[in-house]
Write a protein that holds these residues in place. Structure first.
Motif, PDB file in Angstrom:
ATOM      1  N   PHE A 178      37.042 -45.942 -30.948  1.00 42.26           N
ATOM      2  CA  PHE A 178      38.341 -46.031 -31.588  1.00 42.26           C
ATOM      3  C   PHE A 178      38.820 -44.646 -31.986  1.00 42.26           C
ATOM      4  CE2 PHE A 178      36.316 -50.184 -32.875  1.00 42.26           C
ATOM      5  CZ  PHE A 178      37.056 -50.965 -32.004  1.00 42.26           C
ATOM      6  N   TRP A 179      40.097 -44.366 -31.725  1.00 39.41           N
ATOM      7  CA  TRP A 179      40.726 -43.122 -32.169  1.00 39.41           C
ATOM      8  C   TRP A 179      39.929 -41.886 -31.748  1.00 39.41           C
ATOM      9  CZ3 TRP A 179      39.664 -46.964 -36.042  1.00 39.41           C
ATOM     10  CH2 TRP A 179      40.723 -47.852 -36.235  1.00 39.41           C
ATOM     11  N   ASP A 180      39.467 -41.910 -30.506  1.00 40.69           N
ATOM     12  CA  ASP A 180      38.712 -40.771 -29.953  1.00 40.69           C
ATOM     13  C   ASP A 180      37.457 -40.438 -30.758  1.00 40.69           C
ATOM     14  OD1 ASP A 180      40.452 -40.524 -27.872  1.00 40.69           O
ATOM     15  OD2 ASP A 180      41.626 -38.916 -28.781  1.00 40.69           O
ATOM     16  N   GLN A 181      36.880 -41.434 -31.401  1.00 40.74           N
ATOM     17  CA  GLN A 181      35.600 -41.241 -32.089  1.00 40.74           C
ATOM     18  C   GLN A 181      34.495 -41.673 -31.125  1.00 40.74           C
ATOM     19  OE1 GLN A 181      35.403 -39.810 -35.303  1.00 40.74           O
ATOM     20  NE2 GLN A 181      37.536 -39.464 -34.711  1.00 40.74           N
ATOM     21  N   PHE A 182      33.871 -40.698 -30.471  1.00 44.22           N
ATOM     22  CA  PHE A 182      32.911 -40.986 -29.420  1.00 44.22           C
ATOM     23  C   PHE A 182      31.499 -41.122 -29.982  1.00 44.22           C
ATOM     24  CE2 PHE A 182      36.078 -38.075 -27.277  1.00 44.22           C
ATOM     25  CZ  PHE A 182      36.784 -39.097 -26.680  1.00 44.22           C
ATOM     26  N   ASN A 183      30.728 -42.004 -29.359  1.00 42.15           N
ATOM     27  CA  ASN A 183      29.323 -42.134 -29.700  1.00 42.15           C
ATOM     28  C   ASN A 183      28.536 -41.115 -28.879  1.00 42.15           C
ATOM     29  OD1 ASN A 183      26.718 -42.955 -30.341  1.00 42.15           O
ATOM     30  ND2 ASN A 183      26.724 -44.595 -28.817  1.00 42.15           N
ATOM     31  N   THR A 184      28.049 -40.067 -29.520  1.00 38.30           N
ATOM     32  CA  THR A 184      27.340 -39.006 -28.802  1.00 38.30           C
ATOM     33  C   THR A 184      25.836 -39.025 -29.073  1.00 38.30           C
ATOM     34  OG1 THR A 184      27.800 -37.439 -30.603  1.00 38.30           O
ATOM     35  CG2 THR A 184      29.383 -37.527 -28.781  1.00 38.30           C
ATOM     36  N   ILE A 185      25.340 -40.173 -29.550  1.00 40.51           N
ATOM     37  CA  ILE A 185      23.908 -40.307 -29.801  1.00 40.51           C
ATOM     38  C   ILE A 185      23.193 -40.579 -28.478  1.00 40.51           C
ATOM     39  CG2 ILE A 185      22.118 -41.630 -30.978  1.00 40.51           C
ATOM     40  CD1 ILE A 185      24.203 -42.295 -33.137  1.00 40.51           C
ATOM     41  N   ILE A 186      22.229 -39.742 -28.140  1.00 41.38           N
ATOM     42  CA  ILE A 186      21.492 -39.890 -26.887  1.00 41.38           C
ATOM     43  C   ILE A 186      20.278 -40.781 -27.121  1.00 41.38           C
ATOM     44  CG2 ILE A 186      20.254 -38.656 -25.073  1.00 41.38           C
ATOM     45  CD1 ILE A 186      21.930 -36.183 -25.808  1.00 41.38           C
ATOM     46  N   PRO A 187      20.120 -41.858 -26.350  1.00 44.30           N
ATOM     47  CA  PRO A 187      18.938 -42.711 -26.517  1.00 44.30           C
ATOM     48  C   PRO A 187      17.652 -41.910 -26.279  1.00 44.30           C
ATOM     49  CG  PRO A 187      20.573 -43.762 -25.103  1.00 44.30           C
ATOM     50  CD  PRO A 187      21.016 -42.343 -25.291  1.00 44.30           C
ATOM     51  N   PRO A 188      16.560 -42.262 -26.946  1.00 40.79           N
ATOM     52  CA  PRO A 188      15.290 -41.547 -26.738  1.00 40.79           C
ATOM     53  C   PRO A 188      14.899 -41.486 -25.268  1.00 40.79           C
ATOM     54  CG  PRO A 188      15.115 -43.063 -28.586  1.00 40.79           C
ATOM     55  CD  PRO A 188      16.433 -43.342 -27.929  1.00 40.79           C
ATOM     56  N   GLY A 189      14.738 -40.292 -24.764  1.00 42.33           N
ATOM     57  CA  GLY A 189      14.366 -40.114 -23.374  1.00 42.33           C
ATOM     58  C   GLY A 189      15.490 -40.337 -22.380  1.00 42.33           C
ATOM     59  N   GLY A 190      16.655 -40.712 -22.860  1.00 40.98           N
ATOM     60  CA  GLY A 190      17.781 -41.016 -21.984  1.00 40.98           C
ATOM     61  C   GLY A 190      18.789 -39.887 -21.913  1.00 40.98           C
ATOM     62  N   HIS A 191      20.009 -40.241 -21.564  1.00 38.36           N
ATOM     63  CA  HIS A 191      21.069 -39.245 -21.474  1.00 38.36           C
ATOM     64  C   HIS A 191      22.414 -39.925 -21.688  1.00 38.36           C
ATOM     65  CE1 HIS A 191      20.993 -40.875 -17.359  1.00 38.36           C
ATOM     66  NE2 HIS A 191      22.249 -40.510 -17.260  1.00 38.36           N
ATOM     67  N   LEU A 192      23.462 -39.117 -21.800  1.00 36.35           N
ATOM     68  CA  LEU A 192      24.821 -39.632 -21.896  1.00 36.35           C
ATOM     69  C   LEU A 192      25.553 -39.420 -20.578  1.00 36.35           C
ATOM     70  CD1 LEU A 192      26.140 -38.404 -25.386  1.00 36.35           C
ATOM     71  CD2 LEU A 192      25.508 -40.732 -24.745  1.00 36.35           C
ATOM     72  N   ARG A 193      26.342 -40.399 -20.183  1.00 36.47           N
ATOM     73  CA  ARG A 193      27.315 -40.196 -19.112  1.00 36.47           C
ATOM     74  C   ARG A 193      28.676 -39.961 -19.774  1.00 36.47           C
ATOM     75  NH1 ARG A 193      25.323 -43.107 -14.326  1.00 36.47           N
ATOM     76  NH2 ARG A 193      23.098 -42.568 -14.306  1.00 36.47           N
ATOM     77  N   VAL A 194      29.375 -38.979 -19.303  1.00 38.08           N
ATOM     78  CA  VAL A 194      30.682 -38.631 -19.862  1.00 38.08           C
ATOM     79  C   VAL A 194      31.720 -38.769 -18.753  1.00 38.08           C
ATOM     80  CG1 VAL A 194      32.029 -36.883 -21.074  1.00 38.08           C
ATOM     81  CG2 VAL A 194      29.553 -37.026 -21.447  1.00 38.08           C
ATOM     82  N   HIS A 195      32.831 -39.474 -19.064  1.00 37.28           N
ATOM     83  CA  HIS A 195      33.805 -39.836 -18.036  1.00 37.28           C
ATOM     84  C   HIS A 195      35.204 -39.323 -18.392  1.00 37.28           C
ATOM     85  CE1 HIS A 195      30.522 -42.301 -16.742  1.00 37.28           C
ATOM     86  NE2 HIS A 195      30.629 -43.143 -17.753  1.00 37.28           N
ATOM     87  N   PRO A 196      35.523 -38.082 -18.044  1.00 37.46           N
ATOM     88  CA  PRO A 196      36.833 -37.526 -18.413  1.00 37.46           C
ATOM     89  C   PRO A 196      38.021 -38.170 -17.700  1.00 37.46           C
ATOM     90  CG  PRO A 196      35.268 -35.783 -17.844  1.00 37.46           C
ATOM     91  CD  PRO A 196      34.664 -37.067 -17.419  1.00 37.46           C
ATOM     92  N   LEU A 197      37.777 -38.877 -16.589  1.00 35.93           N
ATOM     93  CA  LEU A 197      38.875 -39.469 -15.809  1.00 35.93           C
ATOM     94  C   LEU A 197      38.986 -40.972 -16.008  1.00 35.93           C
ATOM     95  CD1 LEU A 197      38.425 -37.662 -12.349  1.00 35.93           C
ATOM     96  CD2 LEU A 197      39.772 -36.924 -14.318  1.00 35.93           C
ATOM     97  N   LEU A 198      38.300 -41.507 -16.981  1.00 34.96           N
ATOM     98  CA  LEU A 198      38.198 -42.959 -17.101  1.00 34.96           C
ATOM     99  C   LEU A 198      39.560 -43.639 -17.209  1.00 34.96           C
ATOM    100  CD1 LEU A 198      35.769 -44.854 -17.086  1.00 34.96           C
ATOM    101  CD2 LEU A 198      35.826 -44.863 -19.584  1.00 34.96           C
ATOM    102  N   GLN A 199      40.533 -42.982 -17.855  1.00 30.16           N
ATOM    103  CA  GLN A 199      41.846 -43.591 -18.072  1.00 30.16           C
ATOM    104  C   GLN A 199      42.837 -43.310 -16.946  1.00 30.16           C
ATOM    105  OE1 GLN A 199      43.304 -43.109 -22.190  1.00 30.16           O
ATOM    106  NE2 GLN A 199      41.336 -42.171 -22.663  1.00 30.16           N
ATOM    107  N   TRP A 200      42.438 -42.490 -15.975  1.00 29.72           N
ATOM    108  CA  TRP A 200      43.321 -42.169 -14.863  1.00 29.72           C
ATOM    109  C   TRP A 200      43.344 -43.321 -13.855  1.00 29.72           C
ATOM    110  CZ3 TRP A 200      44.846 -36.739 -13.465  1.00 29.72           C
ATOM    111  CH2 TRP A 200      44.604 -35.832 -14.512  1.00 29.72           C
ATOM    112  N   THR A 201      44.423 -43.392 -13.080  1.00 31.11           N
ATOM    113  CA  THR A 201      44.503 -44.331 -11.971  1.00 31.11           C
ATOM    114  C   THR A 201      44.481 -43.550 -10.656  1.00 31.11           C
ATOM    115  OG1 THR A 201      46.920 -44.290 -11.797  1.00 31.11           O
ATOM    116  CG2 THR A 201      45.949 -45.855 -13.378  1.00 31.11           C
ATOM    117  N   GLU A 202      44.314 -44.271  -9.546  1.00 31.81           N
ATOM    118  CA  GLU A 202      44.342 -43.626  -8.233  1.00 31.81           C
ATOM    119  C   GLU A 202      45.655 -42.887  -8.024  1.00 31.81           C
ATOM    120  OE1 GLU A 202      43.718 -44.832  -3.514  1.00 31.81           O
ATOM    121  OE2 GLU A 202      44.167 -46.390  -5.010  1.00 31.81           O
TER     122      GLU A 202
END
Length: 264
Positions: A158-182
């Motif tokens: 909500f309101w550009d409040q991103f969850n940046t907590i990385i799961p133990p041993g995992g990673h984050l995927r970040v999607h800068p184009l998620l709201q774009w269309t073809e």
């Protein structure tokens, strides 16, 4: 601010937030139209320089035009390119249909890349409108230690409040184009004069709308040989963008299985 200005500004904000939050990010470069736009935006976000490695998961089955594009623009854009080969198909789930199993080589390549280079975040060029399962993504999306994605339990944003907590041993995927269309992508390519692989433009009545590997990607019927003609054509097409991706037609749950296990 028009739509393209808004999308550009929002994507640049996401890039800078990811770079601020992650200790060791990398960016996936499929060499398709979306990931070329993503590199363009990253260069804008960081004043002409991409400050993290750019990763091409190479199955060895790209089109010759795609490899030519990679070799030219990785140098022209001064990219720190990682282009390791993906593992053999024997490492993939043998219960998957053939094209999906071949595509799963990229999942295995991604797991190997994370292990070899220690990235805690991967920036990718996916869009919500491209495929139904991707509509469930978040801009900052946690992945488990094995790369899996629980698409049924995604954190709210909500309101550009991103969850940046990385799961133990995992990673984050970040999607800068998620709201774009073809259509946004092609209009931005036209506005910014962004280079793309020549296979997107019609030759002999065919062109690629979504670009993958040889053998698992088919062209569409088209006479659109310029960016303006592609933009005009998109206003008339009723088929899905990934209609030429054979793995999307093999079984109802094949793509969902790939995505939940770590596929892009």
């Amino acid at each position: 601010m028009d739509r393209l200005d808004y999308l550009e500004s929002n994507s640049i904000h996401i890039f800078r937030e990811a770079f601020n939050q992650l200790k060791k990010p990398g960016m996936l470069w499929s060499l398709g139209k979306d990931s070329n736009v993503m590199i363009w935006l990253a260069r804008k976000a960081f004043f002409g320089h991409v400050p993290f490695p750019v990763i091409h998961l190479d199955t060895g089955a790209e089109f010759p035009e795609t490899y030519e594009f990679r070799d030219r623009y990785s140098k022209e854009w001064a990219l720190n390119l990682i282009a390791d080969s993906c593992p053999d198909i024997s490492r993939t789930d043998e219960t998957l249909p053939p094209a999906s199993r071949f595509a799963a080589r990229k999942s295995e390549g991604l797991k190997q890349c994370l292990k070899d280079y220690g990235f805690d975040g991967l920036i990718t060029g996916i869009r919500r409108d491209e495929q139904s399962i991707r509509a469930k993504e978040r801009i900052f999306s946690p992945r488990n230690a094995d790369g899996s994605w629980n698409f049924r339990d995604q954190p709210p944003e909500f309101w550009d409040q991103f969850n940046t907590i990385i799961p133990p041993g995992g990673h984050l995927r970040v999607h800068p184009l998620l709201q774009w269309t073809e259509l946004d992508i092609w209009r931005y390519i036209a506005r910014e004069h962004i280079p793309v692989v020549s296979l997107y433009f019609a030759r002999d009545g065919k062109r690629f709308r979504s670009l993958g590997e040889i053998g698992i990607t088919e062209p569409i019927d088209s006479e659109a040989a310029t960016i303006d003609e592609i933009i005009e054509e998109l206003g008339l097409l009723k088929t899905e963008e990934r209609a030429g991706r054979t793995m999307d037609h093999e079984s109802e749950d094949a793509f969902e299985r790939l995505r939940s296990s770590g596929y892009l």
